[in-house]
Design an enzyme around this catalytic site. Structure first.
Site, mmCIF file in Angstrom:
data_model
loop_
_atom_site.group_PDB
_atom_site.id
_atom_site.type_symbol
_atom_site.label_atom_id
_atom_site.label_comp_id
_atom_site.label_asym_id
_atom_site.label_seq_id
_atom_site.Cartn_x
_atom_site.Cartn_y
_atom_site.Cartn_z
ATOM 1 N N SER A 1 -3.534 -1.899 4.494
ATOM 2 C CA SER A 1 -2.607 -2.951 4.883
ATOM 3 C C SER A 1 -3.382 -4.150 5.408
ATOM 4 O O SER A 1 -4.540 -4.047 5.809
ATOM 5 C CB SER A 1 -1.697 -2.432 5.986
ATOM 6 O OG SER A 1 -2.441 -2.282 7.173
ATOM 7 N N GLU B 1 -7.356 2.619 12.972
ATOM 8 C CA GLU B 1 -7.942 1.934 11.818
ATOM 9 C C GLU B 1 -8.997 0.922 12.255
ATOM 10 O O GLU B 1 -9.901 0.596 11.506
ATOM 11 C CB GLU B 1 -6.846 1.288 10.951
ATOM 12 C CG GLU B 1 -6.134 0.123 11.591
ATOM 13 C CD GLU B 1 -4.748 -0.141 10.998
ATOM 14 O OE1 GLU B 1 -4.210 0.729 10.285
ATOM 15 O OE2 GLU B 1 -4.193 -1.228 11.258
ATOM 16 N N SER C 1 0.824 -1.201 0.000
ATOM 17 C CA SER C 1 0.000 0.000 0.000
ATOM 18 C C SER C 1 0.867 1.263 0.000
ATOM 19 O O SER C 1 0.720 2.151 -0.836
ATOM 20 C CB SER C 1 -0.915 -0.005 1.241
ATOM 21 O OG SER C 1 -1.518 1.247 1.430
ATOM 22 N N GLY D 1 11.321 -12.850 -7.659
ATOM 23 C CA GLY D 1 10.128 -13.468 -8.226
ATOM 24 C C GLY D 1 8.826 -12.841 -7.762
ATOM 25 O O GLY D 1 7.747 -13.363 -8.036
ATOM 26 N N SER E 1 5.037 -8.264 -7.893
ATOM 27 C CA SER E 1 4.966 -6.799 -7.975
ATOM 28 C C SER E 1 6.079 -6.203 -8.830
ATOM 29 O O SER E 1 6.097 -4.989 -9.082
ATOM 30 C CB SER E 1 5.049 -6.187 -6.576
ATOM 31 O OG SER E 1 3.970 -6.606 -5.784
ATOM 32 N N ASP F 1 -2.235 4.174 15.694
ATOM 33 C CA ASP F 1 -2.483 3.781 14.312
ATOM 34 C C ASP F 1 -3.300 2.497 14.232
ATOM 35 O O ASP F 1 -4.317 2.433 13.541
ATOM 36 C CB ASP F 1 -1.142 3.596 13.589
ATOM 37 C CG ASP F 1 -1.332 3.334 12.118
ATOM 38 O OD1 ASP F 1 -1.431 4.315 11.369
ATOM 39 O OD2 ASP F 1 -1.404 2.156 11.719
ATOM 40 N N LYS G 1 -0.444 9.652 7.548
ATOM 41 C CA LYS G 1 -1.755 9.446 8.167
ATOM 42 C C LYS G 1 -2.824 9.330 7.089
ATOM 43 O O LYS G 1 -3.828 10.056 7.078
ATOM 44 C CB LYS G 1 -2.055 10.589 9.136
ATOM 45 C CG LYS G 1 -1.028 10.759 10.257
ATOM 46 C CD LYS G 1 -1.101 9.660 11.308
ATOM 47 C CE LYS G 1 0.019 8.660 11.203
ATOM 48 N NZ LYS G 1 -0.077 7.564 12.198
#
Lengths: 491, 491
Positions: free
Chosen positions: B426, B234, B52, B79, B82, B230, B167
């Site tokens: 995440s 969330e 993310s 590998g 992404s 944090d 944030k």
């Protein structure tokens, strides 16, 4: 896990459960005459606490030990609001059967510690320090061991530490015992554990305690397996899952199937706590499926297939949380927040208001709803499979996943509703139910009901595994030890 | 918590937030020329991971450092799927800006570790061992510290360890940076932490990193406070609470108020992610209330009063779970179960299907629903009050409870729906949202909505506290540092 043991006092039997063997002892009033022998050297049993298990076990033990010189004495906090309830149950300061908890702990030869889990965590150091030299410490739950493990401590040396854990809520432990007076007993099965045995007497002390509280049969576990299966089980099918399943399914029937609210309640909650529980109790899980017609079986199979894995996923999470100590730490922290926010009620929502009306208007058993049946059985089977995978003995699996549900908790729910049931369980159980019911609800709603409503086909392999599952034979064997009495509830 | 600091490179300001003072640094493209000085001695910044935050921070840093001799190089598992995404974003093996993660870690002067929390837990030992002597280790989250604390370990000695924690979700970190090109920048506020400073350069390195990713303003925290606020945030208003509130309220509007499904979606989810978020973003929380007519204010006040405590109760539980290490252990255990059960989707249920239709047919902003407004603001204020009670500085409180919601996450939800938002956070956040949304839902349903529907009056003291809350002035001060750009989203 080693489930084979011998007794110097009681007749043991070794039973075959699928591919495993377990030693068990059958209870019954004809064994009460052996209790004094098994409790050799014990003149006073202190039962500490008057919560869910306290009143039931203290009264049953007192009644079972009538005619012996063993005294059952209740110990409560000074000024406890339960003093009067204990007096009403026939314990009294005058007769020396009721006193302050630490006095009772200090003078008893065996101490059965039935204060709440949180109170055990707060007070265990003082309790340990107060115990008489050579006393027996009895627990009805492995929670304290779980807490000791998480803080790196252990029980005191030099004393027997045993567990006898009734696989049902306190009120049913008493209710069935009373009902069983004329039929050589009825009651709630107990597991027992010998955590520490300094004189070779611990096994017989535990069995005597279990028979004294009315266990139809007694099987062996360890306190470690016990707290894992017990804390897990009440978060699963026993309380958390059954609540979450009911909410998700009721909502689905009303919002998506357009069913009337009372009909939806009957098709979900009433189905589970009524005919489904009764069928499973007397004929086993598979008979729920077998009794359906072909269309019903197809619906059952589609729902079972959609629900098994979403339920298993949450159950795995619960088991990890319990086994890692997280869940025990959560309970301890939750208790510390109660001063600011006591546990709220769950029965104010519209669904449970509808339920009250439905119960009041109840005439007979409703027809079994095959979707509800498939969902409930899927969660139950997922719990069975997970406990087997984690190495629990089959008696523990059956009792924590099936018997406690259909013979103890669900009948109370059927009689008085979910709130009554939740409020009559331990704080640990209530917290767990409040925590995990919504998790089951969401996973069932987001995965199982979405798949089912989209018309997803049944999973042939999963259904085969269900039909051929060893648990059906195991439950049939265990059912032979079930007393002839069904719990009967009235005001 | 000490929030006062000095910088050798950047201009600092000390702002008054209610009764507290905080040092902050304002960002902006006019500061990019100072980055090389603050990164003195750093020739290569390795950005590890492409989840993310990875793509956003790596591209922003690269763009901000254009014209310097500092190279931003991506490191990914050999590998990794992404690799191609990183190439598409302009990083490549040929130019030496893309490589295998441990190679990149070993050769970089500063390593920004943006692999998932679980991957950090699995790999931190090797990462620590691979770091160059004297390298700077950068984290965008205190999760790893929380894990190290729970296993009794710590970061390696002799290196700077810093945190820069945007944030807002990764995609908004990039999106706003791109949008802000012509107005001296726009982006997501960052907290920074200096966990270990061996050469006196750590503070400037952290500020430079934050300004490089586009932070409008930078404030100081510690990694310990950061992971608590944090992970808590969330699970609270940012994801878990907003999801749970939406489900409970939507269901209530449909099942109890008889509202049509699309109307109910508009009155709940669309209200929150649309006009409520926009009003709060530009004018603060209190303006939501002030803009209502008298009847609307009464409804708002009744709902606010009914919801504040049930929300606070769950928020307290979340904070305890995070602060005790339980939540971090849960995340680590959950990751280990993914092989058997990957995280399921949440968007298949009827409500979110309705939402898709509503978004497709959207024309303008709906009228504010005062009940929805009262509920949403109550949860937000409860979160603010709890973080203040736990000692977090007011910048952290505002960013974790208000700004991240209304400027980063809610706009994404408004644009693409809840599932998109959840899937772009995440794994730790997704897990937390799935765990706590149903808990908020049930507590709101069982307590707040029951009271509200029963006609319970507003709590005058609670409403007074809301109207006079210091957070309104604090948000106004913080809003002066908000860029003029609103995030704009399109395919």
């Amino acid at each position: 896990m080693e489930t084979i043991f011998t007794s110097n006092v009681f007749d043991t039997e070794t039973i075959e459960l699928a591919h495993t063997r377990e030693t068990i002892v059958r209870g019954g009033r004809d064994k009460f005459s052996l209790l004094a022998q098994a409790f050799d050297g014990i003149k006073q049993i202190g039962v500490i606490g008057w919560g869910s298990q306290g009143p039931a076990q203290a009264q049953n033990l007192r009644d079972s030990l009538e005619g012996t010189d063993i005294r059952v004495k209740i110990g409560l906090r000074a000024g406890s609001s339960s003093m009067q309830a204990a007096r009403d149950a026939g314990f009294s300061e005058d007769q020396g059967t009721l006193g302050e908890m630490y006095e009772v702990i200090g003078e008893s030869d065996m101490v059965i510690l039935l204060i709440s889990d949180a109170a055990q965590v707060e007070n265990y150091k003082k309790v340990f320090a107060t115990l008489k030299r050579g006393a027996v410490l009895g627990l009805s739950h492995g929670f304290l061991l779980g807490h000791l493990e998480s803080v790196g401590e252990y029980f005191p040396e030099g004393i027997n530490v045993i567990g006898v854990c009734p696989k049902g809520m306190g009120p049913s432990v008493r209710r069935l015992y009373v009902q069983g007076k004329d039929v050589n007993g009825a009651g709630i099965n107990c597991s027992f554990a010998v955590e520490q045995d300094v004189d070779g007497k611990a096994t017989d002390q535990a069995i005597a305690w279990a028979i004294g509280v009315g266990a139809p049969y007694v099987f062996k576990t360890t306190l470690g397996y016990e707290y894992r299966s017990d804390i897990f089980g009440e978060r699963g099918i026993l309380l958390g899952a059954v609540h979450g399943v009911a909410e998700a399914l009721y909502r689905n029937f009303v919002m998506e199937k357009g069913m009337g609210e009372e009909d939806a309640f009957v098709a979900t909650v009433e189905n589970i706590t009524g005919p489904l529980s009764r069928t499973i109790s007397h004929q086993g899980i598979i008979s729920v499926y077998n009794a359906l017609d072909e269309e019903g079986q197809q619906t059952f199979a589609r729902m079972y297939s959609a629900a098994y894995h979403p339920a298993f996923e949450i159950l795995m999470e619960i088991y990890d949380e319990v086994s890692s100590g997280n869940e025990i730490r959560s309970v301890v922290m939750a208790e510390r927040r109660f001063e600011r926010y006591p546990m709220g009620k769950i029965d104010g929502t519209r669904m449970w208001q509808v339920g009250e009306k439905v119960r009041a208007a109840r005439t007979g058993d409703p027809e079994v709803n095959p979707a509800t049946a498939g969902l409930y059985c899927a969660v139950m089977m997922a719990q069975i499979d997970l406990l087997i995978e984690k190495g629990h003995c089959l008696s523990e699996v059956c009792n924590e996943s099936v018997i406690e549900a259909v013979d103890s908790l669900n009948p109370y729910m059927h009689f008085k509703g979910v709130a009554y049931m939740v409020d009559n369980c331990s704080t640990t159980a209530r917290l767990g139910s409040r925590k995990w019911a919504p998790r089951f609800d969401y996973n069932i709603m987001q995965q199982a009901l979405v798949d089912f409503d989209a018309g997803k086909e049944a999973d042939g392999k999963l259904m085969d595994a269900f039909r051929k599952h060893m648990i059906h034979d195991v439950l049939a064997t265990v059912a032979t030890m079930r007393p002839s009495v069904d719990i009967s509830l009235s005001e």
